[in-house]
Every structure is written in C-alpha cells, then in structure tokens.
Design a protein around this motif. Structure first.
Motif, PDB file in Angstrom:
ATOM      1  N   SER A 339       0.698  -1.316  -0.352  1.00  0.00           N
ATOM      2  CA  SER A 339       0.061  -0.019   0.074  1.00  0.00           C
ATOM      3  C   SER A 339       0.525   1.326   0.520  1.00  0.00           C
ATOM      4  O   SER A 339       2.307   1.061   0.341  1.00  0.00           O
ATOM      5  CB  SER A 339      -1.171   0.062   1.253  1.00  0.00           C
ATOM      6  OG  SER A 339      -0.323   0.024   2.518  1.00  0.00           O
ATOM      7  N   ASP A 340       0.241   2.937  -0.011  1.00  0.00           N
ATOM      8  CA  ASP A 340       0.777   3.350  -0.372  1.00  0.00           C
ATOM      9  C   ASP A 340       1.512   4.202   1.346  1.00  0.00           C
ATOM     10  O   ASP A 340       2.793   4.678   1.461  1.00  0.00           O
ATOM     11  CB  ASP A 340       0.176   4.598  -1.399  1.00  0.00           C
ATOM     12  CG  ASP A 340      -0.992   5.193  -0.077  1.00  0.00           C
ATOM     13  OD1 ASP A 340      -1.734   3.739   0.086  1.00  0.00           O
ATOM     14  OD2 ASP A 340      -0.965   6.428  -0.369  1.00  0.00           O
ATOM     15  N   THR A 341       0.411   4.052   2.036  1.00  0.00           N
ATOM     16  CA  THR A 341       0.845   4.115   3.205  1.00  0.00           C
ATOM     17  C   THR A 341       2.433   2.907   4.189  1.00  0.00           C
ATOM     18  O   THR A 341       2.626   4.068   4.390  1.00  0.00           O
ATOM     19  CB  THR A 341       0.102   3.996   4.433  1.00  0.00           C
ATOM     20  OG1 THR A 341      -0.766   3.097   3.829  1.00  0.00           O
ATOM     21  CG2 THR A 341      -1.020   5.333   4.292  1.00  0.00           C
ATOM     22  N   ARG A 346       7.731   3.094   5.729  1.00  0.00           N
ATOM     23  CA  ARG A 346       8.929   2.305   5.809  1.00  0.00           C
ATOM     24  C   ARG A 346      10.505   3.475   5.301  1.00  0.00           C
ATOM     25  O   ARG A 346      10.776   3.102   5.875  1.00  0.00           O
ATOM     26  CB  ARG A 346       8.869   0.834   5.182  1.00  0.00           C
ATOM     27  CG  ARG A 346       8.095   0.084   5.854  1.00  0.00           C
ATOM     28  CD  ARG A 346       8.435  -1.993   5.334  1.00  0.00           C
ATOM     29  NE  ARG A 346       9.502  -1.997   5.106  1.00  0.00           N
ATOM     30  CZ  ARG A 346      10.099  -3.111   4.581  1.00  0.00           C
ATOM     31  NH1 ARG A 346       9.466  -3.507   3.830  1.00  0.00           N
ATOM     32  NH2 ARG A 346      11.220  -3.576   4.361  1.00  0.00           N
ATOM     33  N   THR A 347       9.391   3.807   4.648  1.00  0.00           N
ATOM     34  CA  THR A 347      10.309   4.685   3.138  1.00  0.00           C
ATOM     35  C   THR A 347      11.038   5.927   4.582  1.00  0.00           C
ATOM     36  O   THR A 347      12.924   6.134   5.243  1.00  0.00           O
ATOM     37  CB  THR A 347       9.919   5.618   1.338  1.00  0.00           C
ATOM     38  OG1 THR A 347       9.893   4.093   1.493  1.00  0.00           O
ATOM     39  CG2 THR A 347      10.785   5.912   1.942  1.00  0.00           C
ATOM     40  N   LEU A 348      10.257   6.077   5.154  1.00  0.00           N
ATOM     41  CA  LEU A 348      10.278   7.153   6.453  1.00  0.00           C
ATOM     42  C   LEU A 348      11.158   6.853   7.438  1.00  0.00           C
ATOM     43  O   LEU A 348      12.728   6.979   8.191  1.00  0.00           O
ATOM     44  CB  LEU A 348       9.396   7.765   7.035  1.00  0.00           C
ATOM     45  CG  LEU A 348       9.410   8.624   7.564  1.00  0.00           C
ATOM     46  CD1 LEU A 348      10.427  10.433   7.032  1.00  0.00           C
ATOM     47  CD2 LEU A 348       7.948   9.663   8.120  1.00  0.00           C
ATOM     48  N   THR A 349      10.011   6.105   8.502  1.00  0.00           N
ATOM     49  CA  THR A 349      11.665   5.348   9.308  1.00  0.00           C
ATOM     50  C   THR A 349      12.542   4.370   9.194  1.00  0.00           C
ATOM     51  O   THR A 349      13.334   4.438   9.764  1.00  0.00           O
ATOM     52  CB  THR A 349      10.059   3.929  10.115  1.00  0.00           C
ATOM     53  OG1 THR A 349       9.477   3.374   9.201  1.00  0.00           O
ATOM     54  CG2 THR A 349       9.405   4.799  10.667  1.00  0.00           C
ATOM     55  N   GLU A 350      12.440   3.706   7.394  1.00  0.00           N
ATOM     56  CA  GLU A 350      14.089   3.391   7.475  1.00  0.00           C
ATOM     57  C   GLU A 350      15.226   3.695   7.011  1.00  0.00           C
ATOM     58  O   GLU A 350      16.281   3.743   6.832  1.00  0.00           O
ATOM     59  CB  GLU A 350      13.310   1.535   7.048  1.00  0.00           C
ATOM     60  CG  GLU A 350      13.126   0.410   7.904  1.00  0.00           C
ATOM     61  CD  GLU A 350      12.749  -0.439   7.372  1.00  0.00           C
ATOM     62  OE1 GLU A 350      12.660  -0.984   6.922  1.00  0.00           O
ATOM     63  OE2 GLU A 350      11.484  -0.856   6.902  1.00  0.00           O
ATOM     64  N   ILE A 355       7.901  11.028   1.827  1.00  0.00           N
ATOM     65  CA  ILE A 355       7.929  10.988   0.806  1.00  0.00           C
ATOM     66  C   ILE A 355       5.603  11.338   1.032  1.00  0.00           C
ATOM     67  O   ILE A 355       5.813  10.626   1.688  1.00  0.00           O
ATOM     68  CB  ILE A 355       7.840   9.552   0.051  1.00  0.00           C
ATOM     69  CG1 ILE A 355       9.130   9.466  -0.729  1.00  0.00           C
ATOM     70  CG2 ILE A 355       6.716   9.930  -1.322  1.00  0.00           C
ATOM     71  CD1 ILE A 355       9.784   9.055  -1.366  1.00  0.00           C
ATOM     72  N   THR A 356       4.592  11.711  -0.012  1.00  0.00           N
ATOM     73  CA  THR A 356       3.335  12.102   0.583  1.00  0.00           C
ATOM     74  C   THR A 356       2.711  11.112  -0.507  1.00  0.00           C
ATOM     75  O   THR A 356       2.577  10.363  -0.515  1.00  0.00           O
ATOM     76  CB  THR A 356       2.849  12.971   0.240  1.00  0.00           C
ATOM     77  OG1 THR A 356       4.140  14.170   0.180  1.00  0.00           O
ATOM     78  CG2 THR A 356       1.617  13.290   0.510  1.00  0.00           C
ATOM     79  N   PRO A 357       1.767   9.430   0.975  1.00  0.00           N
ATOM     80  CA  PRO A 357       1.023   9.360   0.964  1.00  0.00           C
ATOM     81  C   PRO A 357      -0.435   9.623  -0.444  1.00  0.00           C
ATOM     82  O   PRO A 357      -0.594  10.140   0.002  1.00  0.00           O
ATOM     83  CB  PRO A 357       0.282   8.051   1.730  1.00  0.00           C
ATOM     84  CG  PRO A 357       1.250   9.130   2.877  1.00  0.00           C
ATOM     85  CD  PRO A 357       2.252   9.905   2.355  1.00  0.00           C
ATOM     86  N   GLY A 358      -0.843   8.813  -1.195  1.00  0.00           N
ATOM     87  CA  GLY A 358      -1.283   9.529  -1.755  1.00  0.00           C
ATOM     88  C   GLY A 358      -2.770   9.268  -1.292  1.00  0.00           C
ATOM     89  O   GLY A 358      -3.795  10.579  -2.397  1.00  0.00           O
ATOM     90  N   THR A 359      -3.295   9.059  -0.606  1.00  0.00           N
ATOM     91  CA  THR A 359      -4.552   8.721   0.218  1.00  0.00           C
ATOM     92  C   THR A 359      -4.233  10.337   0.827  1.00  0.00           C
ATOM     93  O   THR A 359      -5.646  10.267   0.728  1.00  0.00           O
ATOM     94  CB  THR A 359      -4.329   8.108   1.545  1.00  0.00           C
ATOM     95  OG1 THR A 359      -3.334   7.585   1.920  1.00  0.00           O
ATOM     96  CG2 THR A 359      -4.528   6.044   1.147  1.00  0.00           C
ATOM     97  N   PHE A 368      -0.512   5.375  -4.826  1.00  0.00           N
ATOM     98  CA  PHE A 368       0.306   6.121  -5.441  1.00  0.00           C
ATOM     99  C   PHE A 368       0.857   7.091  -3.986  1.00  0.00           C
ATOM    100  O   PHE A 368       0.661   7.265  -3.067  1.00  0.00           O
ATOM    101  CB  PHE A 368      -0.529   7.395  -6.352  1.00  0.00           C
ATOM    102  CG  PHE A 368      -0.659   6.539  -7.534  1.00  0.00           C
ATOM    103  CD1 PHE A 368      -0.286   6.518  -8.906  1.00  0.00           C
ATOM    104  CD2 PHE A 368      -2.192   6.215  -7.071  1.00  0.00           C
ATOM    105  CE1 PHE A 368      -1.213   6.119  -9.482  1.00  0.00           C
ATOM    106  CE2 PHE A 368      -2.905   5.140  -8.366  1.00  0.00           C
ATOM    107  CZ  PHE A 368      -1.742   5.162 -10.070  1.00  0.00           C
ATOM    108  N   VAL A 369       2.047   8.104  -4.688  1.00  0.00           N
ATOM    109  CA  VAL A 369       3.260   8.132  -3.431  1.00  0.00           C
ATOM    110  C   VAL A 369       3.760   9.392  -4.393  1.00  0.00           C
ATOM    111  O   VAL A 369       3.366   9.198  -5.980  1.00  0.00           O
ATOM    112  CB  VAL A 369       4.163   7.635  -3.163  1.00  0.00           C
ATOM    113  CG1 VAL A 369       3.422   6.736  -2.360  1.00  0.00           C
ATOM    114  CG2 VAL A 369       5.339   7.057  -4.106  1.00  0.00           C
TER     115      VAL A 369
END
Ligand SMILES: Cc1ncc(COP(=O)(O)O)c(C=O)c1O
Length: 392
Positions: A339-341, A346-350, A355-359, A368-369
């Motif tokens: 999922s986008d979130t 994971r990208t942020l914490t790791e 990056i912005t989640p599309g939701t 989407f992101v």
C-alpha cells in the motif's frame, strides 16, 4: 477550560491539515536525531529572480511602506496581475473589480468556499486533489463529492458521472491544471466544456492555476480557465506566486475573474485579515513584470532534470509511473508491491526520506505516492541513495 471543553461543531469534521501533522512528526524525528529529507512537500528550494529580492529590500527600507497596505492590496499590484493575465493568457481583467490579492492562494480558496457554501451544499472536488479544497468545504460544513480522475480519463473529470442529486446541491467545482499531484494538464477545450456545464447548472467554477509557470519539456504554456468563452460569468481563478516565481514563503497570490465572487471573497477576507506588507506587493509587481522567460525556463529545466533522475531509479525501488509529469512540481507514482502508506511509512522510518502517500489526496490516490522535485540536488542524490539502499 472553556464551557464543556468542546470546540465548535464545525471542528468535528476538520482534521489537522495533512502537511501540518506530517511536519510535526518530522520535527519530532529530527529532534530524536534522524536526518530527514523532505520529498513530501511542494516548496521550491530555489530563490526568486534577484531583482525580486532587491525590490523587497528597497521597499522595506522606505519609511512609508510599513502601515496597512489596504484590504485589496495595492492598486499597482492589482494592475500588475491584470497585465500578467493579458500578456500571458490574453485575458482582460479589470484590476478594480476582477482582481483580489491574497496572502497566498490557500487562504483565498478556503475563504471563497466559506463565502459560497454552507450546510447542505455540495462542493465538487477531483478524487485526487490539493487537500485544501475539501478542508475548506468541511470548514464550511458543506458536503464534498469527489469527481473521479485517473490515468484512463487523462485526469479530467467526466461531468456526466456526477449524480443528479449531488449536482442539484452543487455550488462549487474545483479544477487544478497543471495538476497537483499528478502533473496532468488540460486544454482550453476542456475548460470551455466545464464553463458551459457550470453555466447550465449554476455552479461556480474554481480554477486553481498555482503551477501556471511550472511546465517541462518545452510543453506549450498551461492555459487559464478564463480563456474559455464566457468564463468570467461563472469562474474564479487562483494564481499564486509560490511555485511560478519561487516565492512560496512570501505568501502572495491573487483571485481573478467573476466580479461578484471577488467581492464576496473580499467581504470574508476584510473581516479576517488586513492585507499584506506593502514591500511584498512591490516585490510581487517586479516578479510579474520583469522575471525573464529565460529564468523561468532555466528553473523548469532544473526541475525536469531532477524528475528524470528520479524516473530512472523508480522501477528499481518498486514504483511505476503511468504518466510522465508535464508540469507541476511532482512525480506521481504507482506503488507496486504494497500500500502507499506502507511504502511511505517504511521509507520514512528506515531511511529518513519523507514521501507523501497518495491517500492524502483523495480516494483515487490510494496506491500512489507523490514525490516532490523541490529539493536541492545534493539532498536529492542522498535521498536516491537511501531509497536504493532500502528497496533496490
Ligand atoms: C494545487 C495547489 N494550489 C494551491 C496551493 C497553495 O499555494 P499558495 O498558498 O502558496 O499560493 C498549493 C500549494 O502547494 C497547491 O499545490
């Protein structure tokens, strides 16, 4: 404590603005030692043209620029906006009745919503859109109805899909091209079609043209909705100095178009704010009148080079792009395996890359992101390295 410790009814449906909530979280992560790189926000990293900064300094140094500049800004700034519309779009505006300066376009689009709709009314918003359209409607306690946009309809809402019951209650319809978050464009024919529809159904067309000057690859310039025949009968357009002239922090824009709506917006605003600092208007005039096209082209080429650098690595990090952005400040990418979130979390914490989640942008944003190009080159390279380290 205030009585019953409850806020007003209208707050019940109003969450914190998504980027405000994200900003707070990122601040906490930074405080805990994380080196965060923000690819989430569309804030230009580069300055405006040097003449604009000189104009600000000169105006601020004068003794007579520090009082209130007026609820409608200065006559000269309104005139400069009208000249810009004539030069750029061949649209004639009366600077006295059809131009209203804003403290950034965001407040204008929310305040116009407050002027126009209330409980029981419908605001039509694309199913992926700048969040302030829906937030303004929520603040006004109106209903938001999403118009589906996606790759298949070229990100142009099919107005025949709006249910009759919603159409009867609809008072505002939002469009935004060049589009945030997708980078899609529309042409004058589409604006003409929407203007006719809005005339027929007595709906205010709100065109958000915040990215008018951010176009890539020598694409023809993005048009204005006001170029459509009869548009001023039913439309207001929001122009912004933020992205077009790299002046996001300066908070300067304008609402232009239908005089009755401009007057209604002024009525709300004159009860809320008292205009901007005159030096900001003076610098805005210089930006509108003198920014060389070569400066705009070079800035856009810079964004396009960043876009291309990112596009090259996206397949290796589990992202796919359906449509290469033709303008705006973003890449809109499909997340392939999760999922986008989950991807953004994971990208942020790791890796510390935000990056912005599309939701965040609406129902069709799920999966989407959005990746911003407003980040300096060195930090972008660092972000790319981290993304490849995690996902490649
Ligand atoms: C589509 C769109 N409209 C309006 C705005 C608001 O711009 P400003 O308030 O800086 O003029 C933004 C900012 O990101 C945007 O993306």
């Amino acid at each position: 404590m205030i009585k019953s410790a409850e806020f007003a009814e209208r707050m019940k449906n109003l969450p914190e603005y998504p980027f405000a909530a994200l900003g707070r979280r990122l601040q906490r992560l930074r405080t805990s030692g994380m080196d965060v790189i923000r690819l989430d926000m569309g804030s230009p990293d580069l300055p405006p043209a040097p003449t604009v900064i000189e104009a600000l300094a000169q105006s601020a140094a004068r003794a007579d620029t520090h009082g209130y500049a007026g609820y409608r800004g200065t006559a000269e700034f309104r005139q400069a906006v009208a000249e810009y519309y004539e030069r750029r779009f061949d649209v004639m505006l009366d600077p006295e009745t059809e131009v209203l300066p804003l403290i950034g376009s965001k407040e204008g689009l929310v305040n116009l919503t407050l002027a126009v709709v209330g409980p029981g009314d419908v605001v039509l918003v694309p199913s992926m859109a700048y969040p302030a359209y829906a937030m303004g409607a929520r603040l006004a306690e109106a209903d938001v109805v999403e118009m589906r946009i996606n790759h298949d309809n070229c990100y142009l809402p099919d107005l025949r899909d709006i249910p009759d019951g919603d159409l009867d209650r609809a008072k505002m319809l939002w469009l935004n091209y060049p589009n945030n978050p997708t980078g899609a464009f529309c042409d004058i024919d589409y604006y003409t079609h929407v203007v006719e529809f809005c005339r027929q159904h007595e709906i205010l067309l709100c065109s958000d043209n915040a990215y008018a000057e951010v176009v890539f690859d020598g694409n023809p310039h993005a048009p204005s909705a006001l170029q459509a025949p009869g548009a001023k009968d039913v439309a207001v357009e929001f122009m912004s100095m933020s992205k077009s002239f790299n002046m996001a922090g300066w908070r300067l824009g304008a609402a232009v178009g239908n005089a009755e709506m401009i007057e209604a917006l002024l009525r709300v605003k004159s009860n809320i704010d008292s205009g901007h600092f005159k030096a900001i208007y003076d610098a805005g005039i210089v930006a509108l009148r003198t920014t060389p096209q070569a400066w705009i082209d070079a800035r856009n080429a810079h964004y396009a080079a960043r876009r291309d650098k990112l596009l090259e690595i996206l397949p290796r990090i589990g992202l796919a792009v359906d449509d290469i952005p033709r303008g705006s400040l973003y890449i809109w990418a499909h997340v392939l395996n999760m999922s986008d979130t989950e991807f953004t979390e994971r990208t942020l914490t790791e890796t510390g890359v935000s990056i912005t989640p599309g939701t965040v942008y609406g129902i069709d944003g799920a999966g989407f992101v959005r990746i911003s190009l407003g980040i300096n080159d060195e930090r972008l390279d660092e972000a790319i390295e981290r993304l490849l380290g995690l996902w490649a």
